[in-house]
Design a protein around this motif. Structure first.
Motif, PDB file in Angstrom:
ATOM      1  N   SER A   1       2.432  -8.022   5.899  1.00 25.03           N
ATOM      2  CA  SER A   1       2.602  -7.327   4.724  1.00 25.03           C
ATOM      3  C   SER A   1       4.046  -6.859   5.044  1.00 25.03           C
ATOM      4  CB  SER A   1       1.611  -6.404   4.182  1.00 25.03           C
ATOM      5  OG  SER A   1       1.669  -5.406   5.381  1.00 25.03           O
ATOM      6  N   LEU A   2       4.621  -6.288   3.987  1.00 23.89           N
ATOM      7  CA  LEU A   2       5.909  -5.807   4.178  1.00 23.89           C
ATOM      8  C   LEU A   2       6.156  -4.454   3.839  1.00 23.89           C
ATOM      9  CD1 LEU A   2       9.051  -6.505   4.853  1.00 23.89           C
ATOM     10  CD2 LEU A   2       9.151  -7.383   2.321  1.00 23.89           C
ATOM     11  N   LEU A   3       6.848  -3.455   4.327  1.00 28.90           N
ATOM     12  CA  LEU A   3       6.914  -1.983   4.125  1.00 28.90           C
ATOM     13  C   LEU A   3       8.514  -1.835   4.364  1.00 28.90           C
ATOM     14  CD1 LEU A   3       5.986   0.652   3.322  1.00 28.90           C
ATOM     15  CD2 LEU A   3       5.392   1.058   5.436  1.00 28.90           C
ATOM     16  N   SER A   4       9.079  -1.429   3.471  1.00 33.35           N
ATOM     17  CA  SER A   4      10.627  -1.055   3.585  1.00 33.35           C
ATOM     18  C   SER A   4      10.635   0.546   3.046  1.00 33.35           C
ATOM     19  CB  SER A   4      11.557  -1.807   2.830  1.00 33.35           C
ATOM     20  OG  SER A   4      12.742  -1.565   2.689  1.00 33.35           O
ATOM     21  N   MET A   5      11.836   1.142   3.499  1.00 28.43           N
ATOM     22  CA  MET A   5      12.080   2.425   3.120  1.00 28.43           C
ATOM     23  C   MET A   5      13.239   1.926   2.061  1.00 28.43           C
ATOM     24  SD  MET A   5       9.773   4.285   4.490  1.00 28.43           S
ATOM     25  CE  MET A   5      10.566   6.067   4.130  1.00 28.43           C
ATOM     26  N   TRP A   6      13.383   1.200   1.428  1.00 26.85           N
ATOM     27  CA  TRP A   6      14.512   0.649   0.513  1.00 26.85           C
ATOM     28  C   TRP A   6      13.791   0.953  -0.733  1.00 26.85           C
ATOM     29  CZ3 TRP A   6      16.337  -4.548  -1.455  1.00 26.85           C
ATOM     30  CH2 TRP A   6      17.611  -4.272  -2.075  1.00 26.85           C
ATOM     31  N   PHE A   7      14.361   1.216  -1.891  1.00 30.52           N
ATOM     32  CA  PHE A   7      13.749   1.367  -3.254  1.00 30.52           C
ATOM     33  C   PHE A   7      12.991   0.073  -3.781  1.00 30.52           C
ATOM     34  CE2 PHE A   7      17.623   4.088  -3.755  1.00 30.52           C
ATOM     35  CZ  PHE A   7      16.930   5.107  -3.380  1.00 30.52           C
TER      36      PHE A   7
ATOM     37  N   ALA B   1       0.511 -10.045   1.870  1.00 25.64           N
ATOM     38  CA  ALA B   1      -0.548  -9.686   1.052  1.00 25.64           C
ATOM     39  C   ALA B   1      -0.084  -8.462   0.064  1.00 25.64           C
ATOM     40  CB  ALA B   1      -1.633  -9.051   2.035  1.00 25.64           C
ATOM     41  N   ARG B   2       1.113  -7.761   0.669  1.00 24.07           N
ATOM     42  CA  ARG B   2       1.298  -6.781  -0.250  1.00 24.07           C
ATOM     43  C   ARG B   2       3.022  -6.244   0.341  1.00 24.07           C
ATOM     44  NH1 ARG B   2      -0.710  -2.653  -3.483  1.00 24.07           N
ATOM     45  NH2 ARG B   2       0.578  -0.930  -3.648  1.00 24.07           N
ATOM     46  N   VAL B   3       3.583  -6.031  -0.865  1.00 26.00           N
ATOM     47  CA  VAL B   3       5.222  -5.728  -0.622  1.00 26.00           C
ATOM     48  C   VAL B   3       5.347  -4.368  -1.142  1.00 26.00           C
ATOM     49  CG1 VAL B   3       7.581  -5.987  -0.842  1.00 26.00           C
ATOM     50  CG2 VAL B   3       6.315  -7.826  -0.654  1.00 26.00           C
ATOM     51  N   ASP B   4       5.572  -3.422  -0.184  1.00 25.13           N
ATOM     52  CA  ASP B   4       6.090  -1.847  -0.727  1.00 25.13           C
ATOM     53  C   ASP B   4       7.184  -1.359  -0.312  1.00 25.13           C
ATOM     54  OD1 ASP B   4       3.674  -1.110  -2.303  1.00 25.13           O
ATOM     55  OD2 ASP B   4       2.561  -0.989  -0.276  1.00 25.13           O
ATOM     56  N   GLY B   5       7.986  -0.681  -1.201  1.00 29.04           N
ATOM     57  CA  GLY B   5       9.339   0.156  -0.895  1.00 29.04           C
ATOM     58  C   GLY B   5       9.015   1.482  -1.261  1.00 29.04           C
ATOM     59  N   LEU B   6      10.025   1.942  -1.200  1.00 29.69           N
ATOM     60  CA  LEU B   6      10.206   3.353  -1.411  1.00 29.69           C
ATOM     61  C   LEU B   6      10.108   3.971  -2.929  1.00 29.69           C
ATOM     62  CD1 LEU B   6      10.570   6.270  -0.128  1.00 29.69           C
ATOM     63  CD2 LEU B   6      12.702   6.171  -0.708  1.00 29.69           C
TER      64      LEU B   6
ATOM     65  N   GLY C   1      15.891   8.053   2.888  1.00 25.36           N
ATOM     66  CA  GLY C   1      16.417   8.823   4.108  1.00 25.36           C
ATOM     67  C   GLY C   1      15.260   9.224   4.845  1.00 25.36           C
ATOM     68  N   GLY C   2      14.070   9.369   4.647  1.00 22.20           N
ATOM     69  CA  GLY C   2      12.750   9.999   5.070  1.00 22.20           C
ATOM     70  C   GLY C   2      12.179   9.224   6.250  1.00 22.20           C
ATOM     71  N   ARG C   3      11.133   9.751   6.944  1.00 22.99           N
ATOM     72  CA  ARG C   3      10.481   8.835   7.787  1.00 22.99           C
ATOM     73  C   ARG C   3       9.452   8.169   7.388  1.00 22.99           C
ATOM     74  NH1 ARG C   3      11.812  11.092  12.685  1.00 22.99           N
ATOM     75  NH2 ARG C   3      12.534  13.466  12.665  1.00 22.99           N
ATOM     76  N   LYS C   4       8.818   6.962   7.960  1.00 17.87           N
ATOM     77  CA  LYS C   4       8.124   5.978   7.512  1.00 17.87           C
ATOM     78  C   LYS C   4       6.625   6.277   7.473  1.00 17.87           C
ATOM     79  CE  LYS C   4       8.739   1.032   7.542  1.00 17.87           C
ATOM     80  NZ  LYS C   4       9.539  -0.147   8.003  1.00 17.87           N
TER      81      LYS C   4
ATOM     82  N   LEU D   1       3.725   4.396   5.495  1.00 22.41           N
ATOM     83  CA  LEU D   1       2.793   3.251   6.253  1.00 22.41           C
ATOM     84  C   LEU D   1       1.285   3.448   6.079  1.00 22.41           C
ATOM     85  CD1 LEU D   1       2.434   0.808   7.889  1.00 22.41           C
ATOM     86  CD2 LEU D   1       2.613   2.513   9.795  1.00 22.41           C
ATOM     87  N   GLN D   2       1.074   4.863   5.910  1.00 23.07           N
ATOM     88  CA  GLN D   2      -0.557   5.192   5.665  1.00 23.07           C
ATOM     89  C   GLN D   2      -1.061   4.870   4.251  1.00 23.07           C
ATOM     90  OE1 GLN D   2      -3.123   6.661   7.835  1.00 23.07           O
ATOM     91  NE2 GLN D   2      -3.734   5.491   6.062  1.00 23.07           N
ATOM     92  N   LEU D   3       0.126   5.137   3.363  1.00 24.71           N
ATOM     93  CA  LEU D   3      -0.140   4.798   1.909  1.00 24.71           C
ATOM     94  C   LEU D   3      -0.158   3.169   1.947  1.00 24.71           C
ATOM     95  CD1 LEU D   3       2.290   7.274  -0.021  1.00 24.71           C
ATOM     96  CD2 LEU D   3      -0.414   7.347   0.152  1.00 24.71           C
TER      97      LEU D   3
END
Length: 220
Positions: free
Chosen positions: A105-111, A129-134, A140-143, A147-149
């Motif tokens: 899966s992919l998790l980014s802090m970009w919108f 399986a899932r792509v999540d951004g901010l 600017g916050g921590r990840k 990641l938990q969500l």
């Protein structure tokens, strides 16, 4: 107990997407807006950290409160969007993704609303399986919380997770959910800082996947 099937979470910016030069350029637009200094690519890699407001405050030599950071974050992303079409994936990104035997899966802090179509443009959506951004309006916050969500939505136990990313914050997020991390030297963080962290470090994404497979096997 660690589940039998490990899951790989990829970071996006500075990891799968080779956007370091663009990020440094956009960061310098932010600093210039306040008469601040210009940072080089190497200086950025040594000093960058999350929360990004703390990085900005250090370089600018002045406090950056929430309202000011919101303004600077908009300046950054306006400059970033202008150059995004010039960015390519990391040279071995596709090979590395193909080398992982389990779920990804992919998790980014970009919108999120910008991330999803961009990932699709690069032809990568089917890998994940899932792509999540901010989903907030200011970054600017921590990840760790994201990641938990992300894992909750996937139904994945944190203990089964290996995260490949380019920052100490990626590793901190993985530890926060009971997982592990492999850190990639091709992104936003100076390689010496990554090696000093004590986490496994790789100079290529294919090597990062090899390390991720090794630590996943060792944990079972």
């Amino acid at each position: 107990m660690t589940p039998a099937n490990p899951h790989l979470v990829w970071d996006w910016n500075g990891t799968l997407l080779n956007d370091l030069s663009l990020v440094v350029s956009a960061t310098n637009v932010v600093f210039a807006s306040l008469g601040g200094p210009t940072v080089t690519l190497d200086e950025h890699r040594v000093r960058f950290r999350r929360p990004i407001a703390e990085y900005y405050a250090e370089v600018l030599g002045q406090a950056v409160d929430d309202d000011e950071f919101g303004r600077l974050d908009r300046i950054f992303h306006d400059a970033y969007r202008t150059g995004l079409t010039t960015c390519e994936l990391a040279a071995d990104a596709r090979t590395a993704m193909a080398a992982w035997p389990g779920g990804q899966s992919l998790l980014s802090m970009w919108f999120h609303e910008e991330l999803v179509p961009t990932v699709h443009t690069y032809g990568l959506t089917g890998h994940f399986a899932r792509v999540d951004g901010l989903r907030a309006t200011v970054g600017g916050g921590r990840k760790a919380e994201s990641l938990q969500l992300h894992l909750t939505e996937l139904g994945v136990d944190g203990a089964s997770v290996v995260l490949i990313g380019d920052s100490i914050d990626d590793a901190d997020a993985a530890l926060a959910v009971g997982g592990r991390a492999v850190l990639y030297t091709g992104g936003f963080t100076d390689p010496a800082r990554l090696r000093d962290s004590g986490h496994p470090v790789a100079d290529t994404l294919t090597d990062a996947v090899t390390l991720a497979r090794e630590i996943s096997s060792a944990g079972r």
